[in-house]
Design a protein around this motif. Structure first.
Motif, short mmCIF file in Angstrom:
data_model
loop_
_atom_site.label_atom_id
_atom_site.label_comp_id
_atom_site.label_asym_id
_atom_site.label_seq_id
_atom_site.Cartn_x
_atom_site.Cartn_y
_atom_site.Cartn_z
N ASP A 90 0.76 -1.10 -0.03
CA ASP A 90 0.14 -0.15 0.16
C ASP A 90 0.91 1.25 0.09
N HIS A 91 2.10 1.21 0.30
CA HIS A 91 2.76 2.48 0.40
C HIS A 91 3.21 3.29 -0.56
N ILE A 92 3.60 2.48 -1.65
CA ILE A 92 4.23 3.19 -2.77
C ILE A 92 3.49 2.48 -3.68
N GLY B 197 -5.72 -1.31 -1.11
CA GLY B 197 -5.76 0.00 -0.69
C GLY B 197 -5.10 -0.08 0.78
N VAL B 198 -5.05 0.88 1.65
CA VAL B 198 -4.38 1.14 2.73
C VAL B 198 -4.34 -0.32 3.79
N CYS B 199 -3.25 -0.85 4.31
CA CYS B 199 -3.36 -1.87 5.08
C CYS B 199 -4.32 -1.59 6.46
N HIS B 200 -4.26 -0.43 6.78
CA HIS B 200 -5.17 -0.62 8.30
C HIS B 200 -6.67 -0.37 8.06
N GLN B 201 -7.22 -0.28 6.53
CA GLN B 201 -8.36 -0.30 6.10
C GLN B 201 -8.59 -1.73 5.47
N SER C 242 4.40 -4.08 11.63
CA SER C 242 5.55 -3.22 11.51
C SER C 242 5.15 -1.92 10.66
N ASP C 243 4.31 -1.18 11.54
CA ASP C 243 3.76 0.06 11.17
C ASP C 243 3.17 0.73 12.26
N SER C 244 3.41 2.07 12.56
CA SER C 244 3.04 2.40 14.03
C SER C 244 1.69 2.84 14.02
N HIS C 245 0.76 2.87 12.95
CA HIS C 245 -0.72 3.13 13.15
C HIS C 245 -1.58 1.52 13.19
N THR C 246 -0.61 0.65 13.51
CA THR C 246 -1.30 -0.79 13.99
C THR C 246 -2.48 -0.61 14.92
N GLY D 147 -8.35 11.79 2.70
CA GLY D 147 -8.04 10.36 2.78
C GLY D 147 -7.11 9.95 3.60
N THR D 148 -6.43 8.63 3.35
CA THR D 148 -5.57 7.96 4.19
C THR D 148 -6.20 7.02 5.17
N CYS D 149 -5.43 6.40 5.97
CA CYS D 149 -6.05 5.39 7.06
C CYS D 149 -6.65 5.99 8.10
N THR D 150 -6.47 7.33 8.23
CA THR D 150 -6.91 8.11 9.34
C THR D 150 -8.44 8.55 8.74
N GLY E 197 -4.53 3.83 -1.28
CA GLY E 197 -3.24 3.36 -0.93
C GLY E 197 -2.89 4.44 0.01
N CYS E 198 -1.41 4.76 0.22
CA CYS E 198 -0.91 5.76 1.17
C CYS E 198 -1.08 7.17 0.51
N GLY E 199 -0.76 6.72 -0.80
CA GLY E 199 -0.54 8.26 -1.59
C GLY E 199 0.52 9.29 -1.14
N PRO E 200 0.12 10.47 -1.02
CA PRO E 200 1.31 11.36 -0.75
C PRO E 200 1.51 11.47 0.98
N CYS E 201 1.02 10.63 1.58
CA CYS E 201 0.79 10.86 3.00
C CYS E 201 2.17 10.64 3.50
N LEU E 202 2.98 9.60 3.08
CA LEU E 202 4.17 9.57 3.78
C LEU E 202 5.35 10.20 2.84
N GLY E 203 5.10 11.06 1.81
CA GLY E 203 5.97 11.92 1.10
C GLY E 203 6.80 11.18 0.17
N SER F 178 -4.69 13.21 7.28
CA SER F 178 -3.96 12.14 7.83
C SER F 178 -3.37 12.71 9.35
N ASN F 179 -2.44 11.72 9.82
CA ASN F 179 -2.17 11.74 11.24
C ASN F 179 -0.85 12.24 11.48
N ARG F 180 0.11 12.65 10.41
CA ARG F 180 1.47 13.12 10.98
C ARG F 180 1.90 14.49 10.05
N GLY G 134 8.46 17.92 6.55
CA GLY G 134 9.13 17.07 5.42
C GLY G 134 8.45 15.95 5.28
N ARG G 135 7.41 15.65 6.07
CA ARG G 135 6.47 14.44 5.97
C ARG G 135 5.98 14.11 4.74
N MET G 136 5.59 15.36 3.85
CA MET G 136 4.86 15.38 2.57
C MET G 136 5.89 15.76 1.49
S1 SF4 Z 1 -0.27 7.09 7.98
FE1 SF4 Z 1 -0.12 7.44 5.93
S2 SF4 Z 1 1.47 6.29 5.22
FE2 SF4 Z 1 0.93 5.52 7.31
S3 SF4 Z 1 -0.37 3.55 6.81
FE3 SF4 Z 1 -1.62 5.63 7.21
S4 SF4 Z 1 -1.94 6.29 5.00
FE4 SF4 Z 1 -0.16 4.82 5.04
#
Ligand code: SF4
Lengths: 162, 417
Positions: B63-65, B98-102, B119-123, B295-298, B356-362, B378-380, B384-386
């Protein structure tokens, strides 16, 4: 007793300044990682750090990303332990799993300054600097095994008899 | 003395009664990884075992890239697909999902009483369904693949009790931003957060996911909602897997109980460059914005897209305000398509991105240039995040983001109704 020196920093030292995001996708040897340690916080660190030195900081050390290089680079630089008031949760786990000792000790974090002589005695649970002795919050026994094995990969190998 | 949810579930898994502060070794039910599976495969190979111990526990979601933005990412994806085939891993979700957390909840893995690590902080997100779920590092994911086990410290629990209902134009995102702003980004470090109180029964699952997702931004190990009939019927419609509801005892001991009155809440934003730099929208209204991300997992679920569409229906986003819409999953995208929500957003001038994660992680799809400002759901908002270090990220609800897209400057959604 081998004595190192203290490198002192403040609160909320984040993973981006310990190991910058621009290097996270490059595959590096431990030596190369050590060369970037603390790059965006203290450019002197990577040049002058010696094996046995101790990083001392305030609260929430290692906050931010879950990148493991932020722990690996300090270990590769020979840092004996990071002593802080508190650690961000995933950093704490990553450090243990990569064999970097992370010790919680409010008092030492308040009192010690850059350049002080320092040594850590893991079995006694003490940090010593000259005549001053501080007790750190002991790591759980199961976790000490991982640090002593040199990290989780080595520990797992041993556990599996490989 | 009673036990909290986390104490109870980890006691059950460890086979002995444990309290906060103890360390246990447990076999997680599921271990999530995403594009970083390529790095995990490298660590796994270092251990030297040939087979994954428990293939049924491995969930990999790309999902990330996605689709791969360059050769390096394409190679990572290829390495992962080959490993999945070679190890016969049954739970692999390629780039179209799509995004793992969804996707993980939609596919019926986020269940009450399960222990899930990723292995992702938003687990933390799966706590919305009554699971114990926490972020871990890559090395430990590799070790779980090899041994089926992980060490976890039993967390203390911070309880947050919500009272009353959201006023018009105010949402779960505003509540969680306010909570983080008031108490700080490390307030719940190493702890579990139990979201409770009379109002939580009124929260949609989508809102619960937003809160549990952002528990990570308060430093929490896991977030938790008591599963209720809404949770159970949502899950039953998606999976035949069995589960047990685990909940805190009435006399469980909490580190602290915070009370949160929703009726007095206003729309909030997290200002650059930390998630706890939170202000009411009114304090920064008028700040010019060049990009909006919804959008994003948030906040990329149907409910979020519909809130944005309600505001944008029959209108146009301000020229010069690039408005990106990123549905959290293909299922969300399809539902939004069928309901006409995607049409409304596209007609308003939004760019619809693939789930997917799209631009969320830059890393791709809509990065910022120096000096630009984005309002993102998003959540962060770290520097430089984006994209560029000299860009500014404001975090907000989908309603605030949509109102901002209309005006081209940060706008209180209560003025657009
Ligand atoms: S915070 Fe952003 S990069 Fe991380 S899983 Fe959610 S959408 Fe993807």
């Amino acid at each position: 007793m081998s004595t190192g020196r203290v490198w002192k920093y403040g609160d909320d030292v984040n993973t981006d300044v310990i190991f910058p995001g621009r290097h996270t996708y490059a595959l590096m040897t431990p030596e190369e990682m050590a060369g970037h340690a603390m790059e965006d916080l203290d450019p002197e660190f990577a040049k002058a750090v010696k094996p046995g030195d101790v990083v001392v900081a305030g609260k929430n050390f290692g906050c931010g990303s879950s990148r493991e290089q932020a722990a690996a680079c300090l270990r590769a630089a020979g840092v004996k332990a990071v002593v802080a008031k508190s650690f961000a949760r995933i950093y704490f786990r990553n450090a243990i799993n990569l064999g970097l000792a992370v010790l919680q000790c409010e008092e030492a974090a308040d009192v010690l300054s850059s350049g002080d002589p320092v040594d850590v005695d893991f079995s006694a649970g003490t940090i010593t600097s000259g005549a001053r002795v501080f007790k750190f919050f002991p790591l759980p026994e199961s976790v000490i095994g991982i640090v002593q094995a040199g990290g989780l990969i080595e520990y797992t190998k041993k556990k599996l008899g490989l | 003395m009673g036990q909290t949810f986390s104490e109870k579930i980890l006691s059950k898994k460890a086979g002995r009664t444990v309290r906060a502060g103890e360390v246990v070794t447990v076999s997680p039910d599921y271990c999530l990884s995403h594009d970083n599976s390529a790095a995990i495969i490298g660590e796994f190979k270092k251990i030297g075992v040939s087979r994954v111990k428990n293939p049924d526990s491995v969930v990999i979601i790309l999902d990330h890239i996605v689709p791969a933005a360059d050769e390096k990412y394409a190679q990572n994806h290829k390495t992962i697909r080959e490993f999945v085939r070679e190890q016969n891993l049954p739970h692999f979700f390629d780039i179209e999902n799509g995004v793992c957390h969804q996707v993980l909840p939609e596919e019926g893995f986020a269940l009450p009483g399960k222990v899930i690590v990723g292995s992702d902080s938003h687990t933390t997100t799966y706590g919305a369904f009554g699971a114990f779920s926490a972020g871990i590092g890559r090395t430990e994911a590799a070790s779980i693949w090899a041994t089926g086990e992980i060490w976890l410290r039993v967390p203390e629990t911070l309880k947050v009790e919500f009272h009353c209902l959201f006023p018009e134009g105010v949402f779960a995102k505003d509540a969680v931003l306010k909570l983080i702003g008031d108490h700080g980004a490390d307030r719940a470090n190493y702890e579990a957060i139990e979201f409770a109180g009379p109002s939580t029964g009124e929260f949609s699952l989508s809102s619960r996911m937003t809160l549990a997702n952002m528990a990570a931004e308060m430093g929490a190990k896991n977030g938790y909602f008591i599963p209720d009939p809404l949770t159970i019927s949502w899950l039953k419609a998606r999976t035949v897997r069995e589960f047990d509801v685990v909940q805190s005892d009435p006399d469980a001991v909490y580190e602290e109980v915070l009370s949160f009155d929703l009726s007095a809440l206003e729309p909030q934003v997290a200002c650059p460059h930390t998630v706890d730099n939170v202000k009411p929208v009114t304090a920064v209204a008028g700040t010019p914005v060049q990009q909006v991300l919804i959008g994003t997992c948030t906040n990329g679920r149907l409910e979020d897209l519909e809130i944005a569409a309600q505001i944008l229906k029959g209108r146009k986003v301000r020229p010069g305000t690039r408005t990106l819409v990123l549905p959290a999953s293909r299922r969300v995208f399809l539902e939004a398509l069928r309901k006409g929500t995607i049409e409304t957003l596209s007609e308003a001038g939004c760019v619809i991105l693939n789930p997917g994660c799209g631009p969320c992680l830059g890393a791709h799809q809509g990065l910022l240039a120096a000096g630009e400002t984005v309002v993102s759901t998003s959540n962060r908002n770290f520097r430089g995040r984006m994209g560029n270090r000299d860009s500014a990220i404001y975090l907000a609800s989908p309603a605030t983001a949509a109102a901002t897209a209309l005006e081209g400057k940060i706008t209180d959604p209560r003025t657009c109704r």
